[in-house]
Design a protein around this motif. Sequence first.
Motif, PDB file in Angstrom:
ATOM      1  N   ALA A  98      61.346  27.250  12.587  1.00  0.00           N
ATOM      2  CA  ALA A  98      60.583  28.498  12.474  1.00  0.00           C
ATOM      3  C   ALA A  98      60.755  29.406  13.689  1.00  0.00           C
ATOM      4  O   ALA A  98      61.011  30.609  13.525  1.00  0.00           O
ATOM      5  N   PRO A  99      60.627  28.909  14.939  1.00  0.00           N
ATOM      6  CA  PRO A  99      60.864  29.803  16.079  1.00  0.00           C
ATOM      7  C   PRO A  99      62.267  30.397  16.104  1.00  0.00           C
ATOM      8  O   PRO A  99      62.456  31.537  16.541  1.00  0.00           O
ATOM      9  N   VAL A 100      63.252  29.631  15.611  1.00  0.00           N
ATOM     10  CA  VAL A 100      64.625  30.138  15.582  1.00  0.00           C
ATOM     11  C   VAL A 100      64.763  31.244  14.543  1.00  0.00           C
ATOM     12  O   VAL A 100      65.424  32.259  14.773  1.00  0.00           O
ATOM     13  N   ILE A 101      64.122  31.053  13.391  1.00  0.00           N
ATOM     14  CA  ILE A 101      64.137  32.106  12.367  1.00  0.00           C
ATOM     15  C   ILE A 101      63.463  33.366  12.894  1.00  0.00           C
ATOM     16  O   ILE A 101      63.946  34.484  12.688  1.00  0.00           O
ATOM     17  N   MET A 102      62.339  33.205  13.580  1.00  0.00           N
ATOM     18  CA  MET A 102      61.650  34.371  14.147  1.00  0.00           C
ATOM     19  C   MET A 102      62.515  35.102  15.157  1.00  0.00           C
ATOM     20  O   MET A 102      62.499  36.339  15.232  1.00  0.00           O
ATOM     21  N   LYS A 103      63.290  34.355  15.940  1.00  0.00           N
ATOM     22  CA  LYS A 103      64.087  34.943  17.007  1.00  0.00           C
ATOM     23  C   LYS A 103      65.395  35.530  16.508  1.00  0.00           C
ATOM     24  O   LYS A 103      65.779  36.636  16.890  1.00  0.00           O
ATOM     25  N   PHE A 104      66.093  34.814  15.622  1.00  0.00           N
ATOM     26  CA  PHE A 104      67.452  35.203  15.247  1.00  0.00           C
ATOM     27  C   PHE A 104      67.614  35.587  13.781  1.00  0.00           C
ATOM     28  O   PHE A 104      68.663  36.089  13.392  1.00  0.00           O
ATOM     29  N   GLY A 105      66.595  35.340  12.955  1.00  0.00           N
ATOM     30  CA  GLY A 105      66.725  35.591  11.530  1.00  0.00           C
ATOM     31  C   GLY A 105      66.612  37.056  11.164  1.00  0.00           C
ATOM     32  O   GLY A 105      66.029  37.869  11.887  1.00  0.00           O
ATOM     33  N   CYS A 236      71.387  29.555  19.045  1.00  0.00           N
ATOM     34  CA  CYS A 236      70.229  29.129  18.245  1.00  0.00           C
ATOM     35  C   CYS A 236      69.876  27.682  18.550  1.00  0.00           C
ATOM     36  O   CYS A 236      68.696  27.332  18.681  1.00  0.00           O
ATOM     37  N   ALA A 237      70.907  26.840  18.676  1.00  0.00           N
ATOM     38  CA  ALA A 237      70.680  25.414  18.903  1.00  0.00           C
ATOM     39  C   ALA A 237      69.958  25.173  20.217  1.00  0.00           C
ATOM     40  O   ALA A 237      69.012  24.378  20.289  1.00  0.00           O
ATOM     41  N   LYS A 238      70.383  25.835  21.276  1.00  0.00           N
ATOM     42  CA  LYS A 238      69.738  25.659  22.583  1.00  0.00           C
ATOM     43  C   LYS A 238      68.304  26.158  22.552  1.00  0.00           C
ATOM     44  O   LYS A 238      67.410  25.534  23.140  1.00  0.00           O
ATOM     45  N   TYR A 239      68.079  27.276  21.883  1.00  0.00           N
ATOM     46  CA  TYR A 239      66.733  27.828  21.777  1.00  0.00           C
ATOM     47  C   TYR A 239      65.810  26.829  21.076  1.00  0.00           C
ATOM     48  O   TYR A 239      64.688  26.576  21.502  1.00  0.00           O
ATOM     49  N   LEU A 240      66.310  26.226  19.996  1.00  0.00           N
ATOM     50  CA  LEU A 240      65.512  25.258  19.248  1.00  0.00           C
ATOM     51  C   LEU A 240      65.204  24.023  20.084  1.00  0.00           C
ATOM     52  O   LEU A 240      64.079  23.512  20.069  1.00  0.00           O
ATOM     53  N   LEU A 241      66.195  23.537  20.832  1.00  0.00           N
ATOM     54  CA  LEU A 241      66.008  22.299  21.576  1.00  0.00           C
ATOM     55  C   LEU A 241      64.931  22.414  22.649  1.00  0.00           C
ATOM     56  O   LEU A 241      64.248  21.440  22.962  1.00  0.00           O
ATOM     57  N   THR A 242      64.771  23.601  23.235  1.00  0.00           N
ATOM     58  CA  THR A 242      63.710  23.755  24.238  1.00  0.00           C
ATOM     59  C   THR A 242      62.335  23.554  23.606  1.00  0.00           C
ATOM     60  O   THR A 242      61.440  22.950  24.206  1.00  0.00           O
ATOM     61  N   TYR A 243      62.155  24.041  22.373  1.00  0.00           N
ATOM     62  CA  TYR A 243      60.883  23.837  21.676  1.00  0.00           C
ATOM     63  C   TYR A 243      60.719  22.376  21.266  1.00  0.00           C
ATOM     64  O   TYR A 243      59.628  21.807  21.361  1.00  0.00           O
ATOM     65  N   GLU A 244      61.819  21.747  20.816  1.00  0.00           N
ATOM     66  CA  GLU A 244      61.746  20.345  20.421  1.00  0.00           C
ATOM     67  C   GLU A 244      61.355  19.476  21.598  1.00  0.00           C
ATOM     68  O   GLU A 244      60.518  18.582  21.475  1.00  0.00           O
ATOM     69  N   ARG A 245      61.939  19.718  22.766  1.00  0.00           N
ATOM     70  CA  ARG A 245      61.695  18.850  23.915  1.00  0.00           C
ATOM     71  C   ARG A 245      60.320  19.065  24.500  1.00  0.00           C
ATOM     72  O   ARG A 245      59.734  18.149  25.068  1.00  0.00           O
TER      73      ARG A 245
END
Length: 396
Positions: A98-105, A236-245
């Motif tokens: 969801a944060p990735v969609i908000m940022k890059f979608g 996108c992948a790096k952005y997502l991983l910061t939220y996951e971690r």
Amino acid sequence: MDIRFTPEEQAFREEVRAFLRAELPEALAARIREGKRLNKQDQVFWMRKLSARGWLAPGWPVEHGGTGWNSVQKQIFEEECFAAGAPRALPFGLNMVAPVIMKFGSEQQKAHYLPRILDCQDWWCQGYSEPGAGSDLASLKTRAVRDGEHYVVNGQKTWTTLAQHADWMFCLVRTDPQAQAQRGISFLLIDMNSPGITVRPIITLDGEHEVNEVFLDNVRVPVANLLGRENEGWTCAKYLLTYERTGIARTGESKALLRRLKIIAAREQRNGRPLLEDPLFRSQVAELEIQLMANEMSNLRLLATVRDGGVPGAESSILKIKGTELRQALTWQISKALGSYAVPHLEDELGYAEATPLHEDGASAFTRYLDTRKASIYGGTNEIQKNIIAKMILEL
């Protein structure tokens, strides 16, 4: 361990407790306390309860259906949910894609996917790791070849959590095989009902079916399902991983484990006295409590950064390392407190149709101990996180 809260924050805590008392079924909470795996219906039931109250997505902006809570409120909510035995809302849709969609979608992607995540219509899984691309994720080989208005995807993903239930997978694919490492990777949203997708279970150390292999054989994915720009999916992948971690820190769960450890250690006896009075054991518990308090403070600082419009940075790797190590240490300490009662009983080898625990905490304690072994591996191994800290924070 306690942190002082304002009267407003204490009032919010009471509001959360009242909601949990009213809406969380005791049978469901008991399954959590006993360390039993929940099925999809259990998860969806609780997530829809949170959604109906408007509390499912604390980390989302208000305009997309978020709560508008500050970092302290989020921490209080997490603590109270773990203390009550509430199921953890699955992070893959809510806190990862969801944060990735908000940022890059695109606006169309936001309008389509975000409400469906918030209403629990879609169950998501994460298509990152591959047999030859775990910690070295940039070496992934799953290919996506453009064919008109579709990509044709071929490859394999592994350790895909709860893919057996998923409706959608957010997936990293290689769209430019000539580009070096991260530069030729794209971020696709893939319908798990597409022809050519096969999901095979991987049974973990605790005997559970939580993770899977996912095979993609000529799977056609509409170009409209590309998130961000082609060949720029690593961003996108790096952005997502910061939220996951950041989410992997799970300080609320660790605090619940610490409380459980103290209860067990106060009840179990050593030489006729409560185990918690043993100087060595007591010092070990105190050390864990100190580390947990420090990690909680760090987590609150990072959440405050996000609240003020920032993005979690390499500091989330510190939370990932310490959070997972603490959960492992706490479940091990609980198992030590229970001694032989925490020894697993292998019903197949003993010839029993169903295991009978010898102690009310024994089965759940050892199940949790086994389950936390993987915590320092998923989301990027802790060894890789130390490299990130050395490079990005210490500039070594």
